[in-house]
Design an enzyme around this catalytic site. Structure first.
Site, PDB file in Angstrom:
ATOM      1  N   GLY A  12       0.772  -1.230   0.000  1.00 27.76           N
ATOM      2  CA  GLY A  12       0.000   0.000   0.000  1.00 27.76           C
ATOM      3  C   GLY A  12       0.806   1.285   0.000  1.00 27.76           C
ATOM      4  O   GLY A  12       0.358   2.289   0.548  1.00 27.76           O
ATOM      5  N   ASN A  14       1.435   3.186  -2.605  1.00 26.69           N
ATOM      6  CA  ASN A  14       0.658   4.153  -3.392  1.00 26.69           C
ATOM      7  C   ASN A  14      -0.534   4.660  -2.581  1.00 26.69           C
ATOM      8  O   ASN A  14      -0.841   5.850  -2.597  1.00 26.69           O
ATOM      9  CB  ASN A  14       0.178   3.530  -4.710  1.00 26.69           C
ATOM     10  N   LEU A  91      -4.148  -6.673  -7.604  1.00 31.20           N
ATOM     11  CA  LEU A  91      -3.799  -7.765  -8.509  1.00 31.20           C
ATOM     12  C   LEU A  91      -4.984  -8.665  -8.835  1.00 31.20           C
ATOM     13  O   LEU A  91      -4.858  -9.881  -8.922  1.00 31.20           O
ATOM     14  CB  LEU A  91      -2.644  -8.583  -7.911  1.00 31.20           C
ATOM     15  N   ILE A  94     -10.417  -6.614 -12.972  1.00 28.05           N
ATOM     16  CA  ILE A  94     -11.726  -5.992 -12.723  1.00 28.05           C
ATOM     17  C   ILE A  94     -12.758  -6.601 -13.674  1.00 28.05           C
ATOM     18  O   ILE A  94     -12.577  -6.584 -14.888  1.00 28.05           O
ATOM     19  CB  ILE A  94     -11.647  -4.465 -12.923  1.00 28.05           C
ATOM     20  N   ASN A 108      -6.142   3.140 -12.887  1.00 31.86           N
ATOM     21  CA  ASN A 108      -5.114   2.191 -12.464  1.00 31.86           C
ATOM     22  C   ASN A 108      -3.744   2.837 -12.635  1.00 31.86           C
ATOM     23  O   ASN A 108      -3.535   3.645 -13.533  1.00 31.86           O
ATOM     24  CB  ASN A 108      -5.209   0.925 -13.330  1.00 31.86           C
ATOM     25  N   HIS A 110       0.083   1.728 -13.493  1.00 31.14           N
ATOM     26  CA  HIS A 110       0.861   0.603 -14.023  1.00 31.14           C
ATOM     27  C   HIS A 110       2.328   1.015 -14.095  1.00 31.14           C
ATOM     28  O   HIS A 110       2.640   2.112 -14.561  1.00 31.14           O
ATOM     29  CB  HIS A 110       0.359   0.202 -15.416  1.00 31.14           C
ATOM     30  N   ASP A 151      -4.739  -3.208 -18.762  1.00 34.72           N
ATOM     31  CA  ASP A 151      -3.781  -2.118 -19.045  1.00 34.72           C
ATOM     32  C   ASP A 151      -4.035  -1.464 -20.407  1.00 34.72           C
ATOM     33  O   ASP A 151      -3.102  -1.151 -21.141  1.00 34.72           O
ATOM     34  CB  ASP A 151      -2.332  -2.634 -18.985  1.00 34.72           C
TER      35      ASP A 151
END
Length: 197
Positions: A12, A14, A91, A94, A108, A110, A151
């Site tokens: 966590g 981010n 991970l 969705i 998201n 990446h 992505d």
């Protein structure tokens, strides 16, 4: 006030930068209303608890099949009714039903410059291993909207990071987080919250 739900799987870092950004006003007009993790042991849940943010554990392992998990995730998100869902090292793919229920409301982060080193199988250290194996001189991070493909959605922000001689995947991962991810993810949330995008 932008109501945000953050989805996480691990430490966590981010998430912490989002929490800090909201607290210090770098991320304006935003409230984190919940943190969802697929991993009950994720340190991100501890970070959320320390910040007074409700944590929710929803793991595919706790459901008879993926369809049941997908339905539970959608139900929980609809119950929380966020304005924005932020995938910060989450991970879990969705489900299409969630994407359909929250169009252009899921972003998201990446750890590469999309379209390089992204898509199925590219996550965590695997991204940095691939970048080093390819011999790229520049990598970075991308914040993008989430669509039905991995992505793939519209790019919001990108930041480049130089690869240095002697980099290992772990060293490169840390540099990409420090010099790109922790900067552009809070910035993207702030831009959405203030109507810049």
């Amino acid at each position: 006030m932008l109501k945000v739900v953050v989805c996480v799987s691990g430490g966590g870092t981010n998430l912490q930068h989002i929490i800090d950004g909201v607290a210090d006003g770098t991320i304006r007009n935003t409230k984190i209303t919940a943190v969802i993790s697929n991993n009950e042991g994720a340190y991100a849940l501890t970070r959320a608890e320390k910040a007074g943010i409700p944590g929710v554990v929803l793991s595919p392992k706790d459901y008879p099949d993926r369809a049941a998990f997908n339905e539970a995730l959608l139900d929980k998100l609809e119950e929380l009714s966020p304005d924005l869902i932020v995938l910060a090292g989450y991970l879990v793919r969705i489900p299409e039903a969630v994407v359909a229920a929250f169009p252009k409301k899921i972003i998201n982060i990446h750890p590469s410059l999309i379209p390089s080193f992204c898509g199925k199988g590219y996550y965590g250290l695997k991204v940095h291993e691939a970048a080093l194996a390819r011999g790229v001189k520049v990598t970075g991070a991308t914040v993008h909207y989430v669509d039905e493909d991995v992505d793939h959605g519209e790019i919001i922000l990108q930041k480049a990071v130089n690869v240095q001689k002697g980099d290992t995947p772990e060293i490169l991962q840390k540099r990409v987080m420090e010099q790109a991810e922790w900067i552009i993810l809070p910035k993207a949330i702030d831009m959405i919250a203030t109507g810049e995008i």
